[in-house]
Design an enzyme around this catalytic site. Structure first.
Site, PDB file in Angstrom:
ATOM      1  N   LYS A   1      -4.381 -22.790  56.273  1.00  0.00           N
ATOM      2  CA  LYS A   1      -3.841 -24.134  56.487  1.00  0.00           C
ATOM      3  C   LYS A   1      -3.544 -24.373  57.964  1.00  0.00           C
ATOM      4  O   LYS A   1      -3.442 -23.434  58.754  1.00  0.00           O
ATOM      5  CB  LYS A   1      -2.575 -24.330  55.655  1.00  0.00           C
ATOM      6  CG  LYS A   1      -1.400 -23.447  56.050  1.00  0.00           C
ATOM      7  CD  LYS A   1      -0.209 -23.693  55.140  1.00  0.00           C
ATOM      8  CE  LYS A   1       0.982 -22.818  55.552  1.00  0.00           C
ATOM      9  NZ  LYS A   1       2.170 -23.058  54.702  1.00  0.00           N
TER      10      LYS A   1
ATOM     11  N   TYR B   1       8.453 -29.362  88.586  1.00  0.00           N
ATOM     12  CA  TYR B   1       9.456 -30.414  88.482  1.00  0.00           C
ATOM     13  C   TYR B   1      10.864 -29.843  88.397  1.00  0.00           C
ATOM     14  O   TYR B   1      11.096 -28.811  87.783  1.00  0.00           O
ATOM     15  CB  TYR B   1       9.184 -31.270  87.239  1.00  0.00           C
ATOM     16  CG  TYR B   1       7.867 -31.999  87.281  1.00  0.00           C
ATOM     17  CD1 TYR B   1       7.626 -32.984  88.237  1.00  0.00           C
ATOM     18  CD2 TYR B   1       6.862 -31.719  86.366  1.00  0.00           C
ATOM     19  CE1 TYR B   1       6.418 -33.651  88.272  1.00  0.00           C
ATOM     20  CE2 TYR B   1       5.650 -32.382  86.394  1.00  0.00           C
ATOM     21  CZ  TYR B   1       5.434 -33.349  87.347  1.00  0.00           C
ATOM     22  OH  TYR B   1       4.228 -34.021  87.388  1.00  0.00           O
TER      23      TYR B   1
END
Length: 324
Positions: free
Chosen positions: A29, A270
């Protein structure tokens, strides 16, 4: 994906952990847990896996379209309108709700009636019953299993082929024992009304590695397929085989797009959440959270450079990470 590696893993480690005759059925899955359902599925089928599970019907069809021929179980119920395709493509479905089961059986009977007028051996809908043993997510109450099974067996075009449940916390011995008991109650009720008890499966990765429940007729291997020990496997079981033999099967490789020698006191990325404390050689790799690399790994992960572990530094950007 290395089919030979999978063959070694499947036979040597997982198969060694289950009795002879117990089916090993990996779970594919969510695109094989992000590893690629088609290459993983085809490699595991070639390695001798006995069958597979997916969550959604479209996942099953993707695998069938890719040429996967092994038994395939959809772990959720399907809408009635896709039942004819499930029959034609030989995708088994789960019944975990009585209303949905009734609608699926009605669709199967209609499709079978049409198909039987065209073919000597019309397709049938293969159904696995899910038992609610304590996960609180899906499944029929143990006392309702026999009636559900009778309804399946009475439906032209449907056949009961399996019964299963799922553990809530395999490392919790008391809770797991209670679930196994409720599963056994459902099996007992089923055996009293049917000569043939269908394929029984309860253990997934944690249940198998922790030795928490009997393997019954098959084990649904999820995380362990990909070399990962589930969190709820206790340290003592994780230190034993086969858990200790597991190795993650996926590695991510990137070439730097920039390598720069930067002075002490340089902020990286950042924020900055990282500043060099010494003259540092910083490489920029062209991947980031836009590619699925979690931003939560900012300043918390490592990379291998020519076999040496080096830290990731600074905030993970959309398409860049930096290594020192």
């Amino acid at each position: 994906m290395n089919a030979n590696w999978h063959r070694s893993f499947s036979q040597k480690h997982i198969r060694a952990a289950v009795p002879t005759g117990v089916r090993v059925e990996p779970v594919l899955k969510a695109d094989a847990y992000g590893h690629g359902a088609i290459p993983v599925g085809l490699a595991l089928e070639a390695a001798g896996a006995d069958g597979f599970s997916v969550a959604a019907f479209d996942e099953a069809i993707e695998l069938r379209d890719a040429g996967l021929r092994a038994p395939l179980l959809c772990l959720y119920s399907v809408p009635p309108e896709v039942v004819p395709e499930a029959m034609r493509r030989q995708v088994a479905v789960t019944a975990s709700d009585e209303i949905l089961l009734e609608r699926m059986l009605a669709a199967a009977a209609r499709a079978w009636a049409v198909d039987s007028g065209r073919h000597a051996r019309p397709h049938v809908l293969e159904v696995h019953l899910e038992v609610e043993t304590g996960l609180g997510r899906a499944g029929l109450a143990p006392e309702r299993i026999a009636a559900a099974a009778a309804g399946i067996e009475a439906t032209p075009g449907a056949r009961l082929v399996g019964i299963w449940s799922h553990l809530q916390a395999a490392g919790d011995r008391v809770r797991t024992a209670g679930q196994d008991q409720r599963f056994g109650d459902a099996l007992q009720g089923l055996s009293e009304g049917f000569v043939r008890v269908p394929h029984r499966h309860l253990a997934a990765s944690a249940g198998l590695l922790a030795g928490a429940v009997p393997p019954y007729d098959g084990v649904r291997i999820g995380l362990a397929t990909y070399g990962i020990v589930p969190d709820d496997v206790a340290a003592v079981e994780a230190a034993r085989s086969p858990a200790r033999e597991l190795r993650p099967i996926l590695s991510l490789h990137a070439r730097p797009v920039r390598v720069a020698d930067l002075p002490a006191g340089t902020g990286i990325s950042y924020g900055p959440t990282f500043t060099t404390a010494r003259p540092s050689r910083i490489a920029t790799l062209p991947l980031g959270y836009g590619d699925g690399f979690p931003r939560s790994l900012s300043n918390r992960a490592v990379a291998l450079v020519r076999g040496r572990r080096v830290p990731l530094v600074g905030n993970v950007a959309m398409d860049a990470v930096m290594i020192d």
